[in-house]
Design an enzyme around this catalytic site. Structure first.
Site, PDB file in Angstrom:
ATOM      1  N   HIS A  77       0.802  -1.140  -0.030  1.00 21.11           N
ATOM      2  CA  HIS A  77       0.023   0.044   0.124  1.00 21.11           C
ATOM      3  C   HIS A  77       0.780   1.357  -0.095  1.00 21.11           C
ATOM      4  O   HIS A  77       1.146   1.880   1.321  1.00 21.11           O
ATOM      5  CB  HIS A  77      -0.862  -0.067   1.443  1.00 21.11           C
ATOM      6  CG  HIS A  77      -1.877  -1.159   1.368  1.00 21.11           C
ATOM      7  ND1 HIS A  77      -1.367  -2.448   1.741  1.00 21.11           N
ATOM      8  CD2 HIS A  77      -2.936  -1.364   1.062  1.00 21.11           C
ATOM      9  CE1 HIS A  77      -2.452  -3.430   1.784  1.00 21.11           C
ATOM     10  NE2 HIS A  77      -3.285  -2.621   1.344  1.00 21.11           N
ATOM     11  N   HIS A 135      -3.973   3.119  -3.390  1.00 20.46           N
ATOM     12  CA  HIS A 135      -4.114   2.339  -1.954  1.00 20.46           C
ATOM     13  C   HIS A 135      -3.568   1.334  -1.680  1.00 20.46           C
ATOM     14  O   HIS A 135      -2.718   0.745  -0.865  1.00 20.46           O
ATOM     15  CB  HIS A 135      -5.644   2.294  -1.805  1.00 20.46           C
ATOM     16  CG  HIS A 135      -5.951   1.770  -0.396  1.00 20.46           C
ATOM     17  ND1 HIS A 135      -5.909   2.344   0.723  1.00 20.46           N
ATOM     18  CD2 HIS A 135      -5.981   0.417  -0.127  1.00 20.46           C
ATOM     19  CE1 HIS A 135      -5.973   1.625   1.749  1.00 20.46           C
ATOM     20  NE2 HIS A 135      -6.355   0.432   1.270  1.00 20.46           N
ATOM     21  N   GLU A 194     -18.056  -4.022  24.064  1.00 16.74           N
ATOM     22  CA  GLU A 194     -17.176  -5.142  24.073  1.00 16.74           C
ATOM     23  C   GLU A 194     -16.143  -5.314  22.934  1.00 16.74           C
ATOM     24  O   GLU A 194     -14.854  -5.603  23.447  1.00 16.74           O
ATOM     25  CB  GLU A 194     -18.229  -6.488  23.667  1.00 16.74           C
ATOM     26  CG  GLU A 194     -19.104  -6.992  24.824  1.00 16.74           C
ATOM     27  CD  GLU A 194     -20.454  -6.402  24.534  1.00 16.74           C
ATOM     28  OE1 GLU A 194     -21.494  -6.779  25.239  1.00 16.74           O
ATOM     29  OE2 GLU A 194     -20.493  -5.409  23.735  1.00 16.74           O
ATOM     30  N   HIS A 213     -28.817 -15.499  24.179  1.00 14.78           N
ATOM     31  CA  HIS A 213     -27.791 -15.328  24.932  1.00 14.78           C
ATOM     32  C   HIS A 213     -27.293 -16.657  25.309  1.00 14.78           C
ATOM     33  O   HIS A 213     -26.409 -16.784  26.262  1.00 14.78           O
ATOM     34  CB  HIS A 213     -28.422 -14.850  26.378  1.00 14.78           C
ATOM     35  CG  HIS A 213     -28.636 -13.382  26.119  1.00 14.78           C
ATOM     36  ND1 HIS A 213     -29.221 -12.574  25.364  1.00 14.78           N
ATOM     37  CD2 HIS A 213     -28.196 -12.158  27.150  1.00 14.78           C
ATOM     38  CE1 HIS A 213     -29.475 -11.645  25.395  1.00 14.78           C
ATOM     39  NE2 HIS A 213     -28.711 -11.081  26.583  1.00 14.78           N
TER      40      HIS A 213
END
Length: 701
Positions: free
Chosen positions: A32, A268, A415, A478
């Site tokens: 890159h 890129h 999280e 869950h």
């Protein structure tokens, strides 16, 4: 005249960085180059003017930290490390992206000197930088005293459009603003280009500065990345900001000054091509026929930064010497922390539990944490808004906030960022065993961070509770099914699922002792029996360090709880049936084994809380615990069966869950899914019948 000479040297140094980026990518035919070229002035300014570092001592504790969150632009960092004097040669740059080279395709911690963290998955580096800033704040509050500052450094990060689009960076930015991490500076490369084209197609509809200002950051914009005076002024303002982290958006042009590749998406992620490299070097006034060419005066200029850092380290060493003389006990604590050790006596402090009433392994884990807390004074961590559920808190150790660096970090419902932040704190150093906790089902949100902790070999602890359908009424959203198997698939990660309170204490012992990688604990919400190991002649919970061991054998021999006939530590069994269980399924499996033994079967029950540790044992031990010539082998776990077929063989069976759970009381769910003692015993009896029938048929044939 002197100013013009200085300007020329700065420009030549920046262009040398660009040329090295082009040459390395071109030679590798992969990489890159465009972002590295665009960021050369910013990175040059940070390395030569802002960072305090010593290439001769890359792990100096009070160095500034630099994180290239835009890891695809790693050749930029490699070029800077080489030019400023790190142990990274031009030959290393020539080997960019090649097998065994020190310059891989994304920065890798422990692989290249000067690289703090492994970046690549976008957004993770931003979270790592936040973790480093949290670590710096915590250690400064713990160890600095009036007249003594042994912790006083900053964290810098460079991120890209892709980093800011990923949710993990937004979560991390939110918590950094909330905590007021004023020693953190994040520079955003606003080049308006992604792989798919202009950011106009996906990312130009928001005001990035307004977003970060809303998070509580100090924000600035530099309109021209080539304006090094403006870059210096922005970085100076960030350093002067004492209440908020700093965000600097820098408008750049990808692949500048390439005449045809500038502002193109192709620049890129692909080499510019020999002709474009040639034209770009000509535009910069460099010899197009010379590759990996660095002028002596550029080396001299760039290495001044490292020399200044060496001087700063020498000053710090003198301050630290005076601090040690005045505060020897605190200094001894510091030395333990920076060597990654806990205070003596931590193993002895771990609790043991009496047989009797049931105890959830998450509750046993809480008791273990309380017991070793004072022996791990720099262990910080917390939960994703679930401390009451995961029971992962150091009582009396304070909460991390804007005004106090307590050990308990309230990550909020973040999280993704929690995982990246914990990794950053571990990579910073001095934070012994940082941890993050949540429900096992939400480990999926954290998986990139967990994977990176294993890739980097970071000694962190992931504490996951509510580890099975036994959690009950919350239902299939869950109730984890595939998560244990999924985590076991990560190389280098130990997943430990203890079967009772004493195995939980042993699991924490294993997690605290491991120095070369992460450990994940999977703990139960529901109570499980605390096994009477001595009274009933069961294997000792301390055998968990082997990953798997003989818990009970109807013949009376087991590892850790009975007689052994060899140095491998386990008695070979004549059992006709081997039952293997983990976690909350251990007690009902033991109950099932005893029922079958009472019916005249020869049975062995194996506890295997950690498959990875068991795999690491020698073959003699593994074969002694699970004899390969015992065809009737049944594994039991309240989760996907795929982890267990290796251990039961093609003639064995697995009591697992290869469907989603259901909303109902936990005991009912377990029974309906065949995980109660009677169902396990019936399944084992059926397995024996099938194996005997197959043997009879083979004999008749």
């Amino acid at each position: 005249m002197q100013r013009n000479e200085s300007d020329q040297l700065r420009r030549r140094s920046i262009d040398t960085i660009r040329a090295l980026a082009m040459d390395a990518v071109q030679q590798a035919n992969a990489g890159h180059p465009g972002t590295a070229m665009a960021l050369a002035p910013l990175a040059y300014t940070i390395f030569t003017r802002e960072l305090s570092f010593n290439p001769e001592a890359p792990a100096w504790p009070d160095r500034d930290r630099f994180v290239l969150s835009a890891g695809h632009a790693c050749i930029l960092q490699y070029a800077l490390l080489h030019l400023t004097g790190y142990d990274l040669s031009l030959d290393d740059l020539r080997q960019f992206r090649q097998w065994g080279s020190r310059t891989p395709g994304h920065p890798e911690r422990g692989h290249t000197p000067g690289v703090e963290v492994t970046t690549g998955p976008l957004g993770q580096g931003v979270g790592n930088a936040v973790g480093m800033a949290i670590a710096e704040r915590f250690l400064a509050e713990r160890y600095n005293r009036p007249g003594h500052r042994v912790v006083d450094h900053r964290t810098f990060a460079i991120c890209s459009d892709g980093d800011l689009m990923e949710g993990v960076s937004q979560e991390a930015a939110s918590i950094a603003g909330h905590f007021g991490l004023s020693k953190l500076t994040v520079c955003y490369d606003e080049n308006h280009i992604t792989i798919d084209g202009s950011t106009a197609i996906s990312f130009d509809g928001e005001d990035h500065l307004a977003r970060f200002a809303a998070y509580g950051w100090h924000v600035q914009r530099v309109e021209d990345s080539e304006d090094t005076a403006a870059l210096e002024a922005a970085l100076d303002a960030a350093r002067a900001e004492g209440e908020r982290p700093s965000f600097i958006a820098v408008r750049s042009h990808i692949a500048y000054p390439a005449p045809n590749a500038t502002d193109t998406a192709k620049a890129h992620g692909a080499p510019l091509g020999e002709q474009e490299v040639r034209l770009t070097k000509e535009a910069m006034g460099m010899d197009p026929d010379r590759a990996f060419d660095v002028a002596d005066e550029v080396y001299e200029h760039m290495r001044l930064a490292g020399e200044r850092g060496a001087g700063a380290q020498a000053e710090w060493e003198e301050r630290a010497r005076r601090w040690r003389e005045e505060l020897p006990d605190l200094a001894a604590d510091w030395e333990r922390a920076w060597s990654g050790r806990l205070a003596d006596g931590w193993r002895e402090a771990l609790p043991s539990f009496q047989a009797g009433d049931g105890l959830a392994t998450r509750a046993a884990g809480a008791k273990a944490m309380a017991a070793f807390s004072e022996h791990a004074p720099t262990m910080i961590g917390g939960a994703a808004d679930l401390v009451e559920s995961t029971k992962t808190v150091f009582e009396g150790a304070g909460q991390f906030s804007r005004v106090h660096a307590g050990r308990n970090v309230p990550f909020g419902i973040r999280e993704h960022a929690m995982g990246a932040i914990v990794n950053g704190a571990a990579a910073h150093g001095g934070i012994v065993k940082p941890y993050g906790s949540t429900f096992l089902i939400f480990s999926d949100y954290m998986r990139p961070s967990i994977r990176l902790s294993a890739l980097m070999g970071l000694p962190v602890v992931w504490v996951f509770t509510h580890d099975s359908v036994g959690l009950g009424e919350d239902g299939p959203t869950h109730q984890p099914i595939e998560q244990c198997s999924s985590l076991r698939a990560i190389p280098g990660l130990w997943l430990i699922r203890p079967g009772d309170a004493n195995e939980t204490a042993a699991a924490w012992e294993a997690a605290l002792a491991r120095a070369d990688g992460p450990v994940a604990l999977a703990l139960s919400r529901q109570s499980v029996p605390t096994l009477d190991r001595e009274g009933e002649g069961l294997g000792a919970a301390g055998e968990l360090h082997r990953g798997g061991y003989v818990l009970w054998d109807s013949a009376g021999s087991m590892s850790g709880g009975g007689e052994s006939n060899g140095s491998d530590g386990a008695e070979r069994s004549e059992a006709e049936l081997i039952l293997i269980a983990t976690g909350s399924e251990l007690a009902p499996t033991l109950q099932a084994g005893r029922r079958l033994a009472a019916e005249g079967r020869s049975v062995r029950v194996v506890s295997m809380p950690c498959v990875e540790l068991f795999e690491a044992q020698d073959a003699a031990y593994r074969d002694a615990v699970i004899p390969p010539d015992a065809p009737a082998r049944l594994a039991v776990e309240a989760g996907a069966s795929m982890s267990w077929w290796r251990w039961v063989g093609d003639r064995g069976d697995v009591v697992g869950i290869d469907r989603f759970g259901a909303s109902a009381p936990g005991k009912r769910v377990l029974a309906e899914l065949g995980l109660d003692a009677d169902s396990i015993a019936d399944r084992a009896a059926a397995l024996l019948e099938r194996i005997y029938a197959d043997a009879e048929a083979a004999a008749d044939a």
